[in-house]
Scaffold this motif. Structure first.
Motif, PDB file in Angstrom:
ATOM      1  N   LEU A  10      45.619  33.247 -51.646  1.00 40.32           N
ATOM      2  CA  LEU A  10      45.663  32.044 -50.811  1.00 40.32           C
ATOM      3  C   LEU A  10      47.095  31.542 -50.604  1.00 40.32           C
ATOM      4  O   LEU A  10      47.414  31.001 -49.546  1.00 40.32           O
ATOM      5  CB  LEU A  10      44.809  30.937 -51.430  1.00 40.32           C
ATOM      6  CG  LEU A  10      43.310  31.248 -51.570  1.00 40.32           C
ATOM      7  CD1 LEU A  10      42.612  30.124 -52.330  1.00 40.32           C
ATOM      8  CD2 LEU A  10      42.660  31.479 -50.217  1.00 40.32           C
ATOM      9  N   VAL A  11      47.947  31.735 -51.612  1.00 46.12           N
ATOM     10  CA  VAL A  11      49.341  31.278 -51.496  1.00 46.12           C
ATOM     11  C   VAL A  11      50.014  32.053 -50.367  1.00 46.12           C
ATOM     12  O   VAL A  11      49.915  33.268 -50.279  1.00 46.12           O
ATOM     13  CB  VAL A  11      50.096  31.462 -52.827  1.00 46.12           C
ATOM     14  CG1 VAL A  11      51.582  31.189 -52.658  1.00 46.12           C
ATOM     15  CG2 VAL A  11      49.505  30.557 -53.901  1.00 46.12           C
TER      16      VAL A  11
ATOM     17  N   PHE B  99      39.928  22.257 -52.139  1.00 44.74           N
ATOM     18  CA  PHE B  99      39.421  23.567 -51.729  1.00 44.74           C
ATOM     19  C   PHE B  99      37.914  23.596 -51.981  1.00 44.74           C
ATOM     20  O   PHE B  99      37.415  24.260 -52.876  1.00 44.74           O
ATOM     21  CB  PHE B  99      40.153  24.682 -52.479  1.00 44.74           C
ATOM     22  CG  PHE B  99      39.934  26.044 -51.879  1.00 44.74           C
ATOM     23  CD1 PHE B  99      40.467  26.358 -50.644  1.00 44.74           C
ATOM     24  CD2 PHE B  99      39.190  26.999 -52.549  1.00 44.74           C
ATOM     25  CE1 PHE B  99      40.269  27.612 -50.078  1.00 44.74           C
ATOM     26  CE2 PHE B  99      38.988  28.257 -51.986  1.00 44.74           C
ATOM     27  CZ  PHE B  99      39.519  28.556 -50.754  1.00 44.74           C
TER      28      PHE B  99
ATOM     29  N   GLU C  92      44.642  22.806 -60.278  1.00 48.42           N
ATOM     30  CA  GLU C  92      43.320  22.677 -60.856  1.00 48.42           C
ATOM     31  C   GLU C  92      43.156  21.226 -61.263  1.00 48.42           C
ATOM     32  O   GLU C  92      43.989  20.687 -61.989  1.00 48.42           O
ATOM     33  CB  GLU C  92      43.247  23.575 -62.090  1.00 48.42           C
ATOM     34  CG  GLU C  92      41.918  24.165 -62.351  1.00 48.42           C
ATOM     35  CD  GLU C  92      41.966  25.165 -63.491  1.00 48.42           C
ATOM     36  OE1 GLU C  92      40.927  25.313 -64.129  1.00 48.42           O
ATOM     37  OE2 GLU C  92      43.020  25.767 -63.741  1.00 48.42           O
TER      38      GLU C  92
ATOM     39  N   TYR D 184      37.939  33.421 -53.955  1.00 54.08           N
ATOM     40  CA  TYR D 184      39.260  33.930 -53.596  1.00 54.08           C
ATOM     41  C   TYR D 184      40.161  33.857 -54.808  1.00 54.08           C
ATOM     42  O   TYR D 184      40.051  32.954 -55.635  1.00 54.08           O
ATOM     43  CB  TYR D 184      39.870  33.084 -52.454  1.00 54.08           C
ATOM     44  CG  TYR D 184      38.953  33.002 -51.263  1.00 54.08           C
ATOM     45  CD1 TYR D 184      38.966  33.999 -50.292  1.00 54.08           C
ATOM     46  CD2 TYR D 184      38.052  31.947 -51.125  1.00 54.08           C
ATOM     47  CE1 TYR D 184      38.105  33.952 -49.215  1.00 54.08           C
ATOM     48  CE2 TYR D 184      37.187  31.892 -50.050  1.00 54.08           C
ATOM     49  CZ  TYR D 184      37.213  32.899 -49.101  1.00 54.08           C
ATOM     50  OH  TYR D 184      36.361  32.859 -48.029  1.00 54.08           O
ATOM     51  N   TYR D 185      41.071  34.821 -54.899  1.00 55.51           N
ATOM     52  CA  TYR D 185      42.117  34.745 -55.917  1.00 55.51           C
ATOM     53  C   TYR D 185      43.204  33.806 -55.403  1.00 55.51           C
ATOM     54  O   TYR D 185      43.591  33.861 -54.233  1.00 55.51           O
ATOM     55  CB  TYR D 185      42.722  36.136 -56.176  1.00 55.51           C
ATOM     56  CG  TYR D 185      41.813  37.048 -56.969  1.00 55.51           C
ATOM     57  CD1 TYR D 185      41.606  36.822 -58.329  1.00 55.51           C
ATOM     58  CD2 TYR D 185      41.175  38.128 -56.370  1.00 55.51           C
ATOM     59  CE1 TYR D 185      40.784  37.655 -59.072  1.00 55.51           C
ATOM     60  CE2 TYR D 185      40.351  38.965 -57.112  1.00 55.51           C
ATOM     61  CZ  TYR D 185      40.160  38.718 -58.462  1.00 55.51           C
ATOM     62  OH  TYR D 185      39.348  39.539 -59.194  1.00 55.51           O
ATOM     63  N   TRP D 186      43.718  32.953 -56.281  1.00 54.51           N
ATOM     64  CA  TRP D 186      44.787  32.045 -55.899  1.00 54.51           C
ATOM     65  C   TRP D 186      45.955  32.819 -55.286  1.00 54.51           C
ATOM     66  O   TRP D 186      46.553  32.393 -54.315  1.00 54.51           O
ATOM     67  CB  TRP D 186      45.276  31.261 -57.109  1.00 54.51           C
ATOM     68  CG  TRP D 186      44.408  30.116 -57.525  1.00 54.51           C
ATOM     69  CD1 TRP D 186      43.104  29.882 -57.177  1.00 54.51           C
ATOM     70  CD2 TRP D 186      44.785  29.033 -58.370  1.00 54.51           C
ATOM     71  NE1 TRP D 186      42.665  28.732 -57.771  1.00 54.51           N
ATOM     72  CE2 TRP D 186      43.674  28.189 -58.507  1.00 54.51           C
ATOM     73  CE3 TRP D 186      45.966  28.710 -59.025  1.00 54.51           C
ATOM     74  CZ2 TRP D 186      43.702  27.028 -59.276  1.00 54.51           C
ATOM     75  CZ3 TRP D 186      45.991  27.565 -59.795  1.00 54.51           C
ATOM     76  CH2 TRP D 186      44.863  26.727 -59.912  1.00 54.51           C
TER      77      TRP D 186
ATOM     78  N   ASN E  58      50.989  26.444 -53.251  1.00 51.75           N
ATOM     79  CA  ASN E  58      50.468  26.529 -54.613  1.00 51.75           C
ATOM     80  C   ASN E  58      49.044  26.006 -54.611  1.00 51.75           C
ATOM     81  O   ASN E  58      48.569  25.513 -53.596  1.00 51.75           O
ATOM     82  CB  ASN E  58      51.348  25.686 -55.541  1.00 51.75           C
ATOM     83  CG  ASN E  58      51.203  26.078 -56.993  1.00 51.75           C
ATOM     84  OD1 ASN E  58      50.353  26.889 -57.363  1.00 51.75           O
ATOM     85  ND2 ASN E  58      52.032  25.496 -57.844  1.00 51.75           N
ATOM     86  N   LEU E  59      48.381  26.099 -55.737  1.00 54.99           N
ATOM     87  CA  LEU E  59      47.089  25.470 -55.943  1.00 54.99           C
ATOM     88  C   LEU E  59      47.154  24.698 -57.240  1.00 54.99           C
ATOM     89  O   LEU E  59      47.929  25.038 -58.138  1.00 54.99           O
ATOM     90  CB  LEU E  59      45.969  26.504 -56.013  1.00 54.99           C
ATOM     91  CG  LEU E  59      45.545  27.061 -54.658  1.00 54.99           C
ATOM     92  CD1 LEU E  59      46.239  28.366 -54.379  1.00 54.99           C
ATOM     93  CD2 LEU E  59      44.058  27.214 -54.569  1.00 54.99           C
TER      94      LEU E  59
ATOM     95  N   ASP F 261      39.553  23.002 -57.205  1.00 51.80           N
ATOM     96  CA  ASP F 261      40.936  23.388 -56.935  1.00 51.80           C
ATOM     97  C   ASP F 261      41.428  22.642 -55.701  1.00 51.80           C
ATOM     98  O   ASP F 261      40.646  22.263 -54.835  1.00 51.80           O
ATOM     99  CB  ASP F 261      41.038  24.898 -56.702  1.00 51.80           C
ATOM    100  CG  ASP F 261      40.625  25.694 -57.937  1.00 51.80           C
ATOM    101  OD1 ASP F 261      40.744  25.163 -59.051  1.00 51.80           O
ATOM    102  OD2 ASP F 261      40.184  26.841 -57.772  1.00 51.80           O
TER     103      ASP F 261
ATOM    104  N   GLU G 295      41.522  32.278 -65.348  1.00 49.08           N
ATOM    105  CA  GLU G 295      40.387  31.375 -65.530  1.00 49.08           C
ATOM    106  C   GLU G 295      39.804  31.488 -66.933  1.00 49.08           C
ATOM    107  O   GLU G 295      39.454  30.503 -67.562  1.00 49.08           O
ATOM    108  CB  GLU G 295      39.311  31.685 -64.478  1.00 49.08           C
ATOM    109  CG  GLU G 295      38.145  30.723 -64.518  1.00 49.08           C
ATOM    110  CD  GLU G 295      37.156  30.946 -63.389  1.00 49.08           C
ATOM    111  OE1 GLU G 295      36.201  30.151 -63.313  1.00 49.08           O
ATOM    112  OE2 GLU G 295      37.313  31.891 -62.593  1.00 49.08           O
TER     113      GLU G 295
ATOM    114  N   LEU H 176      44.474  22.759 -52.609  1.00 47.94           N
ATOM    115  CA  LEU H 176      45.567  23.468 -51.943  1.00 47.94           C
ATOM    116  C   LEU H 176      46.765  22.540 -51.832  1.00 47.94           C
ATOM    117  O   LEU H 176      46.620  21.389 -51.411  1.00 47.94           O
ATOM    118  CB  LEU H 176      45.160  23.889 -50.525  1.00 47.94           C
ATOM    119  CG  LEU H 176      43.979  24.847 -50.372  1.00 47.94           C
ATOM    120  CD1 LEU H 176      43.647  25.014 -48.882  1.00 47.94           C
ATOM    121  CD2 LEU H 176      44.299  26.190 -50.993  1.00 47.94           C
TER     122      LEU H 176
END
Length: 169
Positions: free
Chosen positions: A105-106, A146, A126, A100-102, A123-124, A131, A30, A133
């Motif tokens: 979440l993956v 998200f 931007e 949350y860290y990406w 994946n996510l 963000d 980030e 999903l």
């Protein structure tokens, strides 16, 4: 079961800077300088891995530049081009509440409020506003923002995200 040795790709080495072994980094974080919080990096390329220690780092015109211990000239630095930078997940700072860290979440399963499985987070993305999903499942790929309007719950223990999202959206 969580892998205590899980590493997360955080960027890659895109080139060299100057003649004293400095490298230009493309950071997938980030904030451009976030990688400087981690003194030990693992570099990975073509099945090869190399552990390095940061000697110095700075952001110049929005670009991250680093120097590793023992890399003291342009040729040594040039040999590291293209390596992916990996950091142990265990070294990440705890996420704030409702953050949350990406990387966490993956792989999570996404269900909707009717308890239908929509798929798995692949994946996510931007988008600037928020963000998104990227979810793959038997109903095809879904792009779910998200944001609290659509995300009802994130259960990090069970690795399930509950979304207010129809299977046919």
């Amino acid at each position: 079961m969580t892998d205590t040795h899980q590493r997360v790709a955080m960027g890659y080495i895109k080139g060299v800077f100057g003649i004293k072994g400095w490298l230009k980094i493309a950071a997938d974080t980030e904030y451009t300088d976030s990688l400087l919080d981690y003194p030990e990096w693992q570099l990975v390329k073509d099945g090869q891995s190399l552990n390095v220690t940061l000697e110095a780092g700075k952001v110049v015109n929005g670009e991250l530049q680093v120097k590793f211990e023992g890399i003291n000239d342009r040729d040594q630095a040039f040999a590291l081009r293209g390596y992916t930078i990996e950091i142990p997940r265990s070294e990440f700072a705890p996420a704030e509440e409702d953050e949350y860290y990406w990387a966490d979440l993956v792989g999570m399963t996404v269900t909707n409020t009717e308890n239908m499985t929509l798929g798995t987070v692949k994946n996510l993305m931007e988008t600037g506003a928020h963000d998104v999903l990227v979810v793959d499942g038997e109903y095809g790929q879904k792009l779910i923002p998200f944001v609290s309007q659509f995300i009802v719950n994130v259960d990090t223990e069970k690795k399930i995200i509950t979304a207010d999202w129809g299977q046919d959206y």
